[in-house]
Motif scaffolding. Structure first.
Motif, PDB file in Angstrom:
ATOM      1  N   LYS A   1      22.888  23.941   2.759  1.00  0.00           N
ATOM      2  CA  LYS A   1      22.697  22.938   1.710  1.00  0.00           C
ATOM      3  C   LYS A   1      23.872  22.922   0.747  1.00  0.00           C
ATOM      4  CE  LYS A   1      17.654  23.001   1.825  1.00  0.00           C
ATOM      5  NZ  LYS A   1      16.430  23.297   1.072  1.00  0.00           N
ATOM      6  N   SER A   2      24.333  24.092   0.376  1.00  0.00           N
ATOM      7  CA  SER A   2      25.457  24.202  -0.535  1.00  0.00           C
ATOM      8  C   SER A   2      26.732  23.628   0.072  1.00  0.00           C
ATOM      9  CB  SER A   2      25.668  25.684  -0.903  1.00  0.00           C
ATOM     10  OG  SER A   2      26.814  25.847  -1.687  1.00  0.00           O
ATOM     11  N   ARG A   3      26.998  23.972   1.317  1.00  0.00           N
ATOM     12  CA  ARG A   3      28.214  23.481   1.980  1.00  0.00           C
ATOM     13  C   ARG A   3      28.203  21.957   2.109  1.00  0.00           C
ATOM     14  NH1 ARG A   3      28.995  27.838   6.949  1.00  0.00           N
ATOM     15  NH2 ARG A   3      29.549  29.615   5.619  1.00  0.00           N
ATOM     16  N   ILE A   4      27.059  21.408   2.462  1.00  0.00           N
ATOM     17  CA  ILE A   4      26.964  19.954   2.611  1.00  0.00           C
ATOM     18  C   ILE A   4      27.136  19.272   1.260  1.00  0.00           C
ATOM     19  CG2 ILE A   4      25.404  18.046   3.189  1.00  0.00           C
ATOM     20  CD1 ILE A   4      24.362  19.858   5.496  1.00  0.00           C
ATOM     21  N   ASN A   5      26.511  19.804   0.234  1.00  0.00           N
ATOM     22  CA  ASN A   5      26.645  19.227  -1.110  1.00  0.00           C
ATOM     23  C   ASN A   5      28.095  19.277  -1.584  1.00  0.00           C
ATOM     24  OD1 ASN A   5      25.575  18.055  -3.528  1.00  0.00           O
ATOM     25  ND2 ASN A   5      25.903  20.044  -4.495  1.00  0.00           N
ATOM     26  N   ARG A   6      28.758  20.400  -1.383  1.00  0.00           N
ATOM     27  CA  ARG A   6      30.168  20.515  -1.773  1.00  0.00           C
ATOM     28  C   ARG A   6      31.053  19.554  -0.976  1.00  0.00           C
ATOM     29  NH1 ARG A   6      29.890  26.840  -1.684  1.00  0.00           N
ATOM     30  NH2 ARG A   6      29.032  27.226  -3.750  1.00  0.00           N
ATOM     31  N   ALA A   7      30.753  19.408   0.309  1.00  0.00           N
ATOM     32  CA  ALA A   7      31.530  18.484   1.145  1.00  0.00           C
ATOM     33  C   ALA A   7      31.365  17.050   0.654  1.00  0.00           C
ATOM     34  CB  ALA A   7      31.087  18.597   2.600  1.00  0.00           C
ATOM     35  N   LYS A   8      30.154  16.658   0.338  1.00  0.00           N
ATOM     36  CA  LYS A   8      29.913  15.297  -0.155  1.00  0.00           C
ATOM     37  C   LYS A   8      30.663  15.053  -1.464  1.00  0.00           C
ATOM     38  CE  LYS A   8      25.376  14.493   1.901  1.00  0.00           C
ATOM     39  NZ  LYS A   8      23.940  14.293   1.635  1.00  0.00           N
ATOM     40  N   GLN A   9      30.602  16.012  -2.358  1.00  0.00           N
ATOM     41  CA  GLN A   9      31.298  15.864  -3.632  1.00  0.00           C
ATOM     42  C   GLN A   9      32.807  15.794  -3.427  1.00  0.00           C
ATOM     43  OE1 GLN A   9      29.878  15.169  -6.554  1.00  0.00           O
ATOM     44  NE2 GLN A   9      28.004  15.127  -5.357  1.00  0.00           N
ATOM     45  N   ALA A  10      33.329  16.645  -2.565  1.00  0.00           N
ATOM     46  CA  ALA A  10      34.774  16.648  -2.307  1.00  0.00           C
ATOM     47  C   ALA A  10      35.220  15.343  -1.646  1.00  0.00           C
ATOM     48  CB  ALA A  10      35.152  17.847  -1.430  1.00  0.00           C
ATOM     49  N   LEU A  11      34.437  14.830  -0.697  1.00  0.00           N
ATOM     50  CA  LEU A  11      34.779  13.565  -0.054  1.00  0.00           C
ATOM     51  C   LEU A  11      34.715  12.403  -1.034  1.00  0.00           C
ATOM     52  CD1 LEU A  11      33.112  13.800   3.466  1.00  0.00           C
ATOM     53  CD2 LEU A  11      35.542  13.618   2.953  1.00  0.00           C
TER      54      LEU A  11
END
Length: 180
Positions: free
Chosen positions: A159-169
């Motif tokens: 969940k954390s990795r996906i959330n960080r990826a979305k924010q970074a993208l």
């Protein structure tokens, strides 16, 4: 012929019958392609898939069934993607249609290509852990728990990795002038 069988039924048959193997791979190929495109980009995805198909064929006899076949297959796909990323890449230019397209189609295709290139660039800018979790969720629509199993990490980590990826993208695209 084999399309009606579930993976768990098809895997033992695929070990000895190439038609069963082909049916099994056809079932998963679109999703494997989506993962490969998300991780290595569309221009390298075909090479990765060739490696995945060969590796899967060679190693199917070693699949124990401890996890779902799809989990095993996506792990092989991601490993092939990361192996491809470590290799120096030759510049590849895709061949375009030989028929001259209309002006509207050219403009539309150019916009789509530009957006796809930006998204691919954005994905490549992500740390590998975020990129693979995001790709499995967004391109394969996998559930978080299944992603955790594929990646061998805790659910909260996914969940954390996906959330960080979305924010970074989102930040990446906004910096390049793409508005939501």
């Amino acid at each position: 012929m084999y399309e009606h069988l579930e993976d768990r039924q098809l895997v033992p048959l695929a070990r000895r019958d190439h038609r069963a193997y082909e049916a099994l791979m056809r079932r998963h190929l679109p999703r494997m392609h989506a993962v490969a495109c998300g991780i290595v980009g569309e221009s390298n995805a075909e090479d990765v898939l060739q490696e995945v198909l060969w590796s899967t064929y060679r190693n199917l006899k070693h699949f124990r069934g401890d996890a779902e076949f799809s989990t095993w297959l996506y792990r092989i796909t991601m490993n092939a993607c990361y192996q491809a990323l470590r290799k120096p890449q030759a510049e590849v230019t895709p061949l375009e249609d030989l028929d001259p397209p209309s002006l509207e189609n050219v403009a539309h295709r150019a916009e789509q290509n530009q957006m796809r290139e930006l998204i691919e660039e954005g994905l490549q800018s992500l740390p590998a852990e975020q990129r693979e979790a995001f790709s499995l969720r967004e391109f394969l629509d996998m559930e978080y728990q299944q992603i955790a199993e594929v990646l061998g990490v805790q659910l909260g980590t996914v969940k954390s990795r996906i959330n960080r990826a979305k924010q970074a993208l989102k930040t990446f695209l906004l910096q390049r002038g793409v508005q939501p």
